[in-house]
Design a protein around this motif. Structure first.
Motif, PDB file in Angstrom:
ATOM      1  N   SER A  25       0.854  -1.319   0.019  1.00  0.00           N
ATOM      2  CA  SER A  25       0.268   0.029  -0.106  1.00  0.00           C
ATOM      3  C   SER A  25       0.903   1.251  -0.032  1.00  0.00           C
ATOM      4  O   SER A  25       0.681   2.271  -0.480  1.00  0.00           O
ATOM      5  N   LEU A  26       1.942   1.271   0.795  1.00  0.00           N
ATOM      6  CA  LEU A  26       2.810   2.466   0.990  1.00  0.00           C
ATOM      7  C   LEU A  26       3.567   2.771  -0.355  1.00  0.00           C
ATOM      8  O   LEU A  26       3.752   3.709  -0.945  1.00  0.00           O
ATOM      9  N   GLN A  29       1.235   3.941  -3.032  1.00  0.00           N
ATOM     10  CA  GLN A  29       1.144   5.706  -2.693  1.00  0.00           C
ATOM     11  C   GLN A  29       2.380   6.368  -3.321  1.00  0.00           C
ATOM     12  O   GLN A  29       2.094   7.408  -4.026  1.00  0.00           O
ATOM     13  N   ALA A  30       3.446   5.794  -2.664  1.00  0.00           N
ATOM     14  CA  ALA A  30       4.653   6.542  -3.136  1.00  0.00           C
ATOM     15  C   ALA A  30       4.745   6.496  -4.940  1.00  0.00           C
ATOM     16  O   ALA A  30       5.166   7.509  -5.367  1.00  0.00           O
ATOM     17  N   ASN A 170       3.436   2.200  10.393  1.00  0.00           N
ATOM     18  CA  ASN A 170       2.047   2.203   9.267  1.00  0.00           C
ATOM     19  C   ASN A 170       1.097   1.823  10.174  1.00  0.00           C
ATOM     20  O   ASN A 170       0.160   1.052   9.721  1.00  0.00           O
ATOM     21  N   LEU A 174      -3.168   5.466   6.546  1.00  0.00           N
ATOM     22  CA  LEU A 174      -2.518   5.024   5.759  1.00  0.00           C
ATOM     23  C   LEU A 174      -1.900   6.161   4.955  1.00  0.00           C
ATOM     24  O   LEU A 174      -0.973   6.185   4.256  1.00  0.00           O
ATOM     25  N   THR A 175      -2.908   7.366   4.794  1.00  0.00           N
ATOM     26  CA  THR A 175      -2.422   8.442   3.726  1.00  0.00           C
ATOM     27  C   THR A 175      -1.284   9.162   4.442  1.00  0.00           C
ATOM     28  O   THR A 175      -0.196   9.460   3.646  1.00  0.00           O
ATOM     29  N   GLY A 178       1.761   6.982   3.959  1.00  0.00           N
ATOM     30  CA  GLY A 178       2.054   7.063   2.707  1.00  0.00           C
ATOM     31  C   GLY A 178       2.995   8.483   2.229  1.00  0.00           C
ATOM     32  O   GLY A 178       3.996   8.374   1.480  1.00  0.00           O
TER      33      GLY A 178
END
Length: 193
Positions: A25-26, A29-30, A170, A174-175, A178
């Motif tokens: 997930s990270l 986002q990145a 984390n 999450l945002t 991220g």
């Protein structure tokens, strides 16, 4: 090159951490946040898991295809865990040598192999609290709760002390995690430039 210029300096950033910490997930986002950076790329590793299994965007391969690629030198680094094979394409070596900063989902147990292959290496350890890990893994539905608890109760492999290791927690939003993760990737890449 006129002899006064230095060759491009790329790097490999290996993202590690327990299952359920949110590495995929990270990284996703990145990748979105850093899409405008031509010097940063996210590695699509080969995994012996179905393409629709959820989680990371990977190149699905059969066990036979994986073994053939490993035997033919198709991986810069590869490992096996939890019944699957994972491989970082050999092409990444040339990309780093050409000055690109690559980000790859890795394995704590293979960090020594990464260090042998990529002279400029940084590690981002993604963590989350135990209850958060259990909840995320249960939600995936790939394992029973007993299997998940057994996996999380195993001792964590130690991280080589000589490597540059950064930690991103984390457990919460999450945002926000991220954002922190993307800023860290940028900072590591900029340090290489």
């Amino acid at each position: 090159m006129n002899g006064l210029e230095t060759p491009p300096s790329g790097c490999m950033i290996v993202v590690v951490g327990p299952s359920g910490a949110g590495k995929d997930s990270l990284m996703a986002q990145a990748a979105d946040r850093l899409a405008g950076r031509s010097d940063i790329a996210f590695v699509r590793r080969m995994v012996t898991r179905a393409g629709d299994a959820g989680g990371e965007a990977h190149q699905p391969v059969s066990h036979d295809e994986f073994e053939a690629a490993a035997a033919a030198g198709g991986f810069a680094v590869f490992w096996r865990a939890h019944g699957h094979g994972y491989g970082i394409p050999a092409s990444t070596i040339g990309e780093v040598q050409a000055g690109c900063c690559l980000v790859a989902n890795g394995s704590r147990s293979s960090l020594g192999d990464f260090a042998d292959v990529y002279p400029s290496l940084a590690v981002i350890l993604v963590t989350a609290d135990h209850d958060c890990l259990v909840a995320r893994l249960v939600a995936r539905g790939r394992e029973t709760e007993a299997e998940i608890r057994a996996r999380l109760d195993r001792p964590e492999p130690s991280l080589p002390a000589e490597l540059a290791i950064y930690t991103v927690d984390n457990s919460g939003d999450l945002t926000e995690a991220g954002r922190r993760f993307a800023r860290l990737v940028e900072a590591i890449a900029d340090r290489q430039a």
